[in-house]
Design a protein around this motif. Sequence first.
Motif, PDB file in Angstrom:
ATOM      1  N   UNK A 239       0.872  -1.182   0.000  1.00  0.00           N
ATOM      2  CA  UNK A 239       0.000   0.000   0.000  1.00  0.00           C
ATOM      3  C   UNK A 239       0.902   1.222   0.000  1.00  0.00           C
ATOM      4  N   UNK A 240       0.600   2.191  -0.877  1.00  0.00           N
ATOM      5  CA  UNK A 240       1.393   3.416  -0.963  1.00  0.00           C
ATOM      6  C   UNK A 240       0.460   4.613  -1.023  1.00  0.00           C
ATOM      7  N   UNK A 241       0.804   5.679  -0.315  1.00  0.00           N
ATOM      8  CA  UNK A 241       0.007   6.898  -0.351  1.00  0.00           C
ATOM      9  C   UNK A 241       0.883   8.097  -0.674  1.00  0.00           C
ATOM     10  N   UNK A 242       0.332   9.038  -1.451  1.00  0.00           N
ATOM     11  CA  UNK A 242       1.050  10.278  -1.732  1.00  0.00           C
ATOM     12  C   UNK A 242       0.112  11.449  -1.529  1.00  0.00           C
ATOM     13  N   UNK A 243       0.691  12.601  -1.229  1.00  0.00           N
ATOM     14  CA  UNK A 243      -0.064  13.844  -1.084  1.00  0.00           C
ATOM     15  C   UNK A 243       0.752  14.955  -1.741  1.00  0.00           C
ATOM     16  N   UNK A 244       0.249  15.531  -2.826  1.00  0.00           N
ATOM     17  CA  UNK A 244       0.975  16.576  -3.542  1.00  0.00           C
ATOM     18  C   UNK A 244       0.109  17.829  -3.641  1.00  0.00           C
ATOM     19  N   UNK A 245       0.746  18.974  -3.414  1.00  0.00           N
ATOM     20  CA  UNK A 245       0.005  20.237  -3.450  1.00  0.00           C
ATOM     21  C   UNK A 245      -0.493  20.558  -4.854  1.00  0.00           C
ATOM     22  N   UNK A 246       0.283  20.128  -5.849  1.00  0.00           N
ATOM     23  CA  UNK A 246      -0.063  20.487  -7.219  1.00  0.00           C
ATOM     24  C   UNK A 246       0.435  19.399  -8.172  1.00  0.00           C
ATOM     25  N   UNK A 247      -0.466  18.794  -8.906  1.00  0.00           N
ATOM     26  CA  UNK A 247      -0.093  17.776  -9.888  1.00  0.00           C
ATOM     27  C   UNK A 247      -0.668  18.151 -11.236  1.00  0.00           C
ATOM     28  N   UNK A 248       0.078  17.821 -12.288  1.00  0.00           N
ATOM     29  CA  UNK A 248      -0.336  18.161 -13.647  1.00  0.00           C
ATOM     30  C   UNK A 248      -0.626  16.908 -14.447  1.00  0.00           C
ATOM     31  N   UNK A 249      -1.837  16.817 -14.937  1.00  0.00           N
ATOM     32  CA  UNK A 249      -2.233  15.791 -15.899  1.00  0.00           C
ATOM     33  C   UNK A 249      -2.946  16.518 -17.041  1.00  0.00           C
ATOM     34  N   UNK A 250      -3.301  15.807 -18.088  1.00  0.00           N
ATOM     35  CA  UNK A 250      -4.047  16.488 -19.156  1.00  0.00           C
ATOM     36  C   UNK A 250      -5.396  16.991 -18.645  1.00  0.00           C
ATOM     37  N   UNK A 251      -5.914  16.317 -17.606  1.00  0.00           N
ATOM     38  CA  UNK A 251      -7.171  16.762 -17.008  1.00  0.00           C
ATOM     39  C   UNK A 251      -7.050  18.162 -16.407  1.00  0.00           C
TER      40      UNK A 251
END
Length: 458
Positions: A239-251
């Motif tokens: 199990x892995x968890x991440x928390x990022x303030x800002x992520x870029x996808x095409x969405x």
Amino acid sequence: MSKNKNFGIIVMCFLLMGSIASAQNFKLLRYDENYEFLKDSNRNFYENLKFIPLNKQKDFYMSLGGEARYEYVDFNNEDWGRLNIGHNNFFLQRYDLHADVHLGKTFRVFAQLRSALQDGRINGPRGIDEDQLNVQNLFLDVNLYQKEDKKLTIRAGRQELDYGSGRLISVREGPNARLYFTGAKIMYSSARFSIDAFAMMADTVHKGVFDNKMSKQINLWGAYSKIIFPKAGNLDLYYLGINRKESLFEEGIAPEKRHTIGTRFWKYGGGFIYNLEAAYQFGSFGSGNINAWTASADLGYSFENIKFKPTINLRNDYISGDQNQGNGNLQTFNPLYPKGGYFGFSPQVGPVNLIDIHPYATMDLLPQLKMQVDVVFNWRYSLQDGVYRPSGTLNLPGSSSTEPYIGTAYLANFTYSVNKFISVVSGIQYFKTGAFIDDIIPNSKDGVFFNARLGFKF
């Protein structure tokens, strides 16, 4: 004394050391090496670096080690002509030194400095190319329990991580600047079972000297376990968890909180080779929901008892992409902190929104010379999503195109081990653009990559 003469002396020292080497091979994570077996031996010069007693009982001791790596890279059309860079050749260097101090059976301190340098790249160093000087590892181990083959340890401080096949958490040995985290980990191991649980901060890496910034918040956490079934193989559960303030996808761009649950069943060597892995992701992306997945099968056979010991493999990956661009929800798989060369030693396509078919073969041409050849056919999984870089960042938005085929990569790689300390690696890759690249990039160009790397370790 000239630089060339100094370099020649260094090479000669490593060649001489090759004849007096101790039995242990160098590990991917240097802190996994253990030289306590040299305690009661008659040590030569090199072994005296690997085991330095600090008290009469020799239960306090220190081990020293390091690496120097030089790489020439020659890239043509790295972004298939989009940036109009064309020919781009550059030189990479990497140096590290470490000290491993054991204070009895309970305490241990491991410290490592690393320098990664780049020179000559037309559009400047990438994040994976340069980090001029940093503390790569600096942690304290406390053994809470040890009996026979069972061991429980807490580790706190700066540390490298690498789990499983490197699909999601990799130290990134291929790129010049390896990845590290700062945090705490508790580890339990026995003969057939091991598990790590950890909470880490991913620092912001800058290119200068000791200028990386600690994030001061936990943004990677999880648990990774391995169960060994004798003869059958190995089962990983994680199990892995991440928390990022800002992520870029095409969405779009938004805060991302993502959870990954996965499993891997694998076995290498001894005839049949298999590596089966699947993972599901859920969480939030801005105000939307995450619903993503991946599945991979790598099957092969190793002919260990015939000349050249060939292996043949066929691999197939499915990695989800966004199904409805602009609706707020996200089906794009996030590879987290992936191995840079997961789809070849210098891939131009990352493990996001992808279907690939990947046959490959290896041969031992000489006892010290290994060769691998690959062909990778790449499609977009979803036509509503684009193509991503090996790090997982968006490269080419793709929702405006209806073409699924990205292109075909042809690769050949050679590794020559001069001795225990010196290795030479060289590879060449040709990427033939497919209909999607030709549709998105006017006058697109095929990519050609070549590298030659000389490495020393002690």
